[in-house]
Design a protein around this motif. Structure first.
Motif, PDB file in Angstrom:
ATOM      1  N   LEU A  50       0.829  -1.203   0.000  1.00 11.54           N
ATOM      2  CA  LEU A  50       0.000   0.000   0.000  1.00 11.54           C
ATOM      3  C   LEU A  50       0.868   1.259   0.000  1.00 11.54           C
ATOM      4  N   HIS A  53       1.988   1.729  -3.493  1.00 13.39           N
ATOM      5  CA  HIS A  53       0.854   2.232  -4.278  1.00 13.39           C
ATOM      6  C   HIS A  53       0.675   3.730  -4.064  1.00 13.39           C
ATOM      7  N   ASP A  54       0.697   4.165  -2.805  1.00 13.21           N
ATOM      8  CA  ASP A  54       0.497   5.588  -2.518  1.00 13.21           C
ATOM      9  C   ASP A  54       1.599   6.432  -3.129  1.00 13.21           C
ATOM     10  N   TYR A  55       2.818   5.918  -3.090  1.00 12.70           N
ATOM     11  CA  TYR A  55       3.946   6.668  -3.659  1.00 12.70           C
ATOM     12  C   TYR A  55       3.801   6.770  -5.178  1.00 12.70           C
ATOM     13  N   ALA A  58       0.976   9.153  -6.037  1.00 11.41           N
ATOM     14  CA  ALA A  58       1.343  10.553  -5.800  1.00 11.41           C
ATOM     15  C   ALA A  58       2.248  11.100  -6.896  1.00 11.41           C
ATOM     16  N   PHE A  71       4.465   7.836   5.995  1.00 12.33           N
ATOM     17  CA  PHE A  71       3.514   6.729   5.907  1.00 12.33           C
ATOM     18  C   PHE A  71       3.669   5.811   7.114  1.00 12.33           C
ATOM     19  N   THR A 100      -7.174  -0.953  -3.854  1.00 13.42           N
ATOM     20  CA  THR A 100      -6.361  -1.355  -2.707  1.00 13.42           C
ATOM     21  C   THR A 100      -7.100  -2.280  -1.746  1.00 13.42           C
ATOM     22  N   HIS A 420      -5.955   8.518   2.869  1.00 14.23           N
ATOM     23  CA  HIS A 420      -4.526   8.714   3.142  1.00 14.23           C
ATOM     24  C   HIS A 420      -4.114  10.157   2.829  1.00 14.23           C
TER      25      HIS A 420
END
Length: 533
Positions: A50, A53-55, A58, A71, A100, A420
């Motif tokens: 995760l 994924h967020d990186y 972004a 994070f 996700t 997030h």
């Protein structure tokens, strides 16, 4: 006349069948309704995926370490550095395409399992018969150990996929030496190492393959030495260039030494993973040369992988039985050869062979289904849903106290359902105590309930979740502190054996000063305060 499906259409049909079977088996284990809490590593693998994924979502912002720190202080169950990045990159890219959710990640695992089954099926079809390929793929997917790792977010399946691809590619190299199969073997071996350190077992495959096949001629070819350069190019930057990543240093878990019990236990592990019928057939396939197609290098390479994995387990203490999952496709390949040999006995007619094949498949699958694992239920999914969806707790700092697996399962559920950046989740085993990565060298950080409550007040903790396996002196002191808090903490509706406490008047209070021992990467930020190591 109906036109027979072409090679690609046939492979797609077989893959669709194996994927459907993998999804059904996941459903049978209750994977879709249970938390990521079957293994202490499982929630860490999901949370780290995760993070990636967020990186990626972004837009790859500058300062990836700062992004990871931020994070981590929200969801302190990150394993990047302890494990290499290949599995997390796979998860991150998959999540960008399919979301996700737990179902999305489990679908990825089903996809990997089906891909392994298809590769095995195609190899068996080439060496024996089309029907044997279908049987091999189906039996492989129903092996309890394969079902287990198809239903858990663990690195075993992706590593097994890379290992089997490498084995197939080295067999192609021995059949027809050239630069392309040599380079591809190096790529798959490098990716296996980037999936987990156990990918090092492939380093001995060329050595054993030359010994078993007496292929001294390939040593004079420049292409034979190419994979070593490719592996260094693929995996070297991570293993030698990432500061602070300890890459599962084996000395911390027992070191490199001769593990005498594994002279026998490795064979018993293989037997337990396969079950009676496939194990007997694999033995036939190994011991009877006439069971194998003459001149095919896949058998030599298969023997080489088995010998390599066996050797690694003898000398590397941290090599757990589950790491042998990477050898199961090769074992099933030998089992298929053994079964095919028995079917070709002169006294067995073609009609009888079909009947015996169906009977063997049914018996093997039935035996495997009897031993299917079932994922445990912690009860954290509904708890996380309530806490993340309730506006009164939208800014609350959440403290969870349980064993390592339970704390990770809760963190993974909160991270999955949060926006997030979302809640700050604290692990009692890190916030109220100090331990190393593996949970040893434990010591509580507070010597009285009063001191513990003051630390929670300072951090702005608004919700405490006490799990069913909460133990250790820090959890006992936490229970005592909450029960003696003179009305400052009230009991909220829980879930089964999970107890939830809320701080009166603490709704939506911002995080305060939080100090966490042994964080992932050192210094990060919580609110306007500093998190210290």
């Amino acid at each position: 006349m109906t036109r027979a499906p072409g090679p690609l259409r046939g492979r797609l049909a077989r893959f669709a069948f194996f994927l459907a079977l993998a999804l059904v088996l996941q459903w049978r284990t209750h994977a879709y309704e249970r938390e990521f809490g079957s293994n202490p590593d499982e929630p860490a693998h999901y949370v780290t995926g995760l993070l990636v994924h967020d990186y990626l979502a972004a837009g790859l912002p500058k300062g990836p370490m700062a992004f990871a720190r931020q994070f981590y202080v929200h969801y302190p169950k990150v394993g990047l550095g302890h494990w290499p990045p290949a599995f997390y990159l796979m998860q991150g890219i998959w999540m960008l395409c399919f979301g996700t959710s737990a179902g999305s990640v489990l679908a990825l695992l089903a996809f990997l399992a089906a891909a392994l089954a298809l590769l095995l099926c195609e190899a068996v079809r080439a060496e024996t018969s089309p029907g044997a390929g279908w049987i091999a793929g189906a039996v492989f997917l129903t092996l309890p150990e394969v079902v287990l790792f198809s239903s858990e977010v663990m690195a075993e399946l992706p590593v097994a996929l890379f290992v089997f691809l490498a084995v197939l590619e080295f067999a192609r190299y021995l059949d027809s030496p050239g630069w392309k199969p040599a380079a591809l073997f190096g790529v798959w071996a490098g990716l296996a190492l980037l999936g987990k350190g156990t990918g090092i077992e492939l380093a001995l495959v060329p050595v054993f393959a030359i010994l078993f096949g007496r292929r001294w001629d390939v040593l004079r070819r420049g292409s034979f030495w190419l994979p070593a350069l490719v592996v260094v190019a693929v995996a070297g930057p991570w293993y030698f260039g990432i500061p602070g990543a300890h890459h599962e240093k084996v000395e911390a878990y027992g070191g490199v030494n001769f593990v005498t019990p594994r002279l026998i236990s490795t064979f018993t592990n293989w037997y337990a993973f396969l079950g009676v019928m496939p194990a007997v057939l694999a033995l036939v396939g190994m011991l009877a040369p006439q069971a194998r197609r003459a001149g095919s290098a896949i058998w030599v390479t298969g023997f080489a992988l088995m010998a390599s994995a066996y050797t690694c387990r003898l000398f590397v203490d941290v090599w757990e039985p589950r790491h042998l999952v990477s050898t199961l496709p090769v074992l099933m390949l030998f089992a298929s050869a053994g079964g095919f040999r028995l079917m070709k006995l002169p006294r067995i007619g073609s009609t009888a062979r079909v009947g015996l094949g169906v009977a063997a498949l049914s018996a093997a699958v039935a035996m495997n289904l009897r031993g299917l694992p079932v994922k445990p239920s912690w009860g954290y999914r509904s708890v996380a849903q309530e806490l993340t969806s309730n506006p009164a707790y939208s800014q609350s700092v959440l403290l969870v106290c349980d064993n390592s697996t339970g704390e990770g399962a809760f963190i993974a559920e909160v991270a999955m359902q949060d926006g997030h950046p979302g809640h700050y989740v604290l692990r009692a085993s890190k916030f109220l105590a100090a331990t190393d990565w593996s949970g040893t060298q434990y010591r509580p950080l507070y010597d009285s309930p009063g001191a513990l409550l003051e630390a929670m007040e300072s951090a702005g903790v608004g919700i405490v979740v006490l799990g069913p396996e909460s133990g250790g002196s820090h959890c006992q002191m936490l229970r005592e502190a909450l029960n003696r808090s003179e009305g400052r903490w009230e009991t909220l509706p829980g879930q089964g054996r999970i107890a939830i406490y809320g701080r009166t008047g603490m709704e939506n209070r911002p995080a305060g000063r939080i100090e966490i021992t042994d964080p992932l990467t050192g210094v990060g930020q919580i609110g306007n305060q500093t998190i210290t190591q």
